[in-house]
Enzyme design. Structure first.
Site, short mmCIF file in Angstrom:
data_model
loop_
_atom_site.label_atom_id
_atom_site.label_comp_id
_atom_site.label_asym_id
_atom_site.label_seq_id
_atom_site.Cartn_x
_atom_site.Cartn_y
_atom_site.Cartn_z
N HIS A 1 64.76 2.48 57.49
CA HIS A 1 65.46 3.73 57.75
C HIS A 1 66.15 4.13 56.45
CE1 HIS A 1 65.57 4.18 62.35
NE2 HIS A 1 64.59 3.38 62.03
N TYR B 1 75.01 8.50 64.76
CA TYR B 1 76.39 8.05 65.03
C TYR B 1 77.18 9.30 65.37
CZ TYR B 1 75.44 3.39 63.09
OH TYR B 1 74.95 2.13 62.87
N PRO C 1 81.07 -3.76 66.35
CA PRO C 1 79.64 -3.57 66.09
C PRO C 1 79.30 -2.34 65.25
CG PRO C 1 80.16 -2.98 68.36
CD PRO C 1 81.41 -3.57 67.77
N LYS D 1 77.20 -5.12 61.14
CA LYS D 1 77.35 -6.08 60.05
C LYS D 1 77.26 -7.55 60.50
CE LYS D 1 77.52 -3.95 56.23
NZ LYS D 1 76.14 -3.53 56.49
N TYR E 1 76.42 0.19 54.25
CA TYR E 1 75.48 0.09 55.37
C TYR E 1 74.21 -0.67 54.97
CZ TYR E 1 73.48 1.70 59.83
OH TYR E 1 72.95 1.76 61.10
C1 DHB Z 1 72.64 -1.10 66.68
C2 DHB Z 1 73.88 -1.67 66.82
C3 DHB Z 1 74.90 -1.29 65.98
O1 DHB Z 1 76.11 -1.83 66.10
C4 DHB Z 1 74.70 -0.34 64.99
O2 DHB Z 1 75.72 0.03 64.20
C5 DHB Z 1 73.45 0.22 64.85
C6 DHB Z 1 72.42 -0.18 65.70
C7 DHB Z 1 71.52 -1.49 67.59
O3 DHB Z 1 71.72 -2.37 68.43
O4 DHB Z 1 70.44 -0.90 67.50
#
Ligand code: DHB
Length: 398
Positions: free
Chosen positions: A78, A207, A299, A303, A391
């Site tokens: 990505h 997001y 989450p 990370k 990221y």
């Molecule tokens: C996913 C989980 C995340 O915390 C994130 O920032 C991006 C993707 C996922 O499970 O696809």
């Protein structure tokens, strides 16, 4: 007393998730023996839904060390994400800003690749054990006691012990309280995560900031998608019908561009509570902590797994110098070197979380300030470069 079956190895590892298995794999490539135990069965670990994003260096680690090149075939690079606020999407172009991509490749697949690689190399990995205890951690012959999946009493004696046993780590609790500092932050919300049978709603991850709270539109395959929306930590998944979930998600992402989610049957619903946590130092005597056993991040930004892999890369390197080069002082480098990245990731995960979530009791000022920050991140090269670099993963220090 029933007799224990005794084996010896150089590094005893408690926890056969990605951190423990990757460490065992890296040590074996350096010619160092290890043994891994986990109280979950392989099937249990394979059936746990976890996050799905790998940093560029995590992908290189899997490929370059020969774990798997499946990530290159089944994973998806990505080159950016969408930050969506005020009902409008703004792309953060990772490739253009920092020349790197993040990869969509679920943690479950990372685990499967590692477990297969360890099996292929005939490594000592024992899943489904019970009654695990670690002993003599300050001695030069620490041990792991457990009952194996066949009910036989086992004892592994080693030179070094590693606790890669997850956020509820048993190993961490073996470090006397006076010898560790713990840093916490709780968040007054959680994520409601779903898996659904639907095509992609957008080419990249979205997001989404909204007045009703955060939503994340992620992906798994062409036909399965992963999505999350901010909820109360005590939310009852049973109270959410498919219709109610889709209404909530659609309302959060709605905007003047007419963006809508492609809906489908929901096959998994879970509430993920989250917090920020760090335990310092990550070593006591001959016991070392790695991955979630030493730290957890919220989450947002995915990370967790990446940090665990970065920990064990440092740990494998210092263990190699200690074991093969007889340089015990190298072990002192582990905690400070790992912590530098951990605190960067703590900041990044906290920052993404607080910029994108609806904070209970937030005033209009707080919401406008979030929108101001989001606007800055997407319109300033300095702002979006920070996000892109964090990221896709900070470069490893030389
Ligand atoms: C996913 C989980 C995340 O915390 C994130 O920032 C991006 C993707 C996922 O499970 O696809």
């Amino acid at each position: 007393m029933p007799q224990r079956n005794l084996t010896t190895t150089t590094v005893g590892i408690v926890g056969g998730g990605p951190a423990g298995l990757m460490l065992s794999h890296l040590l074996s490539a350096a010619g160092i023996d290890s043994a891994v135990v986990d109280n979950r069965t392989r099937t249990e670990i394979e059936n746990t839904v976890r996050a799905g994003i790998l940093e560029a260096d995590s992908v290189r680690l899997l490929v370059d060390t020969g774990v798997s090149d499946r990530v290159l075939r089944d994973g998806h690079a990505h080159d950016g994400i969408e930050l969506r606020f005020g009902g409008v999407s703004h792309r953060v172009d990772f490739k253009g800003l920092v020349g790197e991509s993040a990869w969509l490749y679920p943690q479950t697949d990372v685990f499967i690749d590692l477990a297969n690689a360890r099996q292929r190399d005939a490594a000592d990995v024992r899943f489904g054990v019970t009654d695990t205890a670690v002993v003599d951690i300050t001695s030069d012959r620490p041990g792991i006691l457990f009952t194996d999946a066949d009910g036989a009493l086992q004892e592994i004696r080693c030179d070094y012990l590693v606790g890669a046993d997850g956020s509820r780590s048993m190993c961490r609790h073996e470090i006397p309280e006076a010898q560790r500092r713990q840093f916490f932050r709780e968040y007054p919300f959680a994520w409601f995560g779903i898996l659904c049978e639907a095509p992609h709603s957008a080419p990249e991850l979205v997001y989404n900031h909204s007045a009703r709270g955060f939503a994340l539109i992620s992906q798994r395959t062409e036909t399965m998608q992963r999505m999350y929306f901010q909820c109360d930590p005590d939310e009852d998944v049973g109270a959410w019908s498919e219709g109610r979930i889709w209404d909530e998600l659609q309302t959060r992402v709605a905007g003047e561009d007419g963006f809508t989610l492609k809906e489908g049957r929901i096959t998994d619903k879970t509430v993920l509570r989250f917090r920020s946590f760090v335990c310092e130092p990550m070593r006591y005597g001959n016991l070392f902590l790695a991955g979630d056993a030493a730290h957890t991040v919220p989450p947002t930004g995915a990370k967790g797994l990446n940090l665990a892999l970065a920990d064990v890369r440092v740990l494998a390197e210092v263990l190699e110098r200690a074991v093969l080069g007889h340089d015990r002082a190298a072990l002192d480098e582990y905690s400070p070197r790992a912590q530098q990245r951990i605190w960067r990731a703590q900041h990044f995960s906290y920052w993404m979380t607080s910029m994108l979530h609806r904070l209970p009791g937030a005033s209009d000022f707080d919401v406008r300030r979030q929108l101001g920050e989001l606007d800055l991140v997407v319109s300033s090269a300095a702002g979006s470069t920070y996000l892109a670099e964090a990221y896709t993963g900070w470069p490893r220090p030389r």
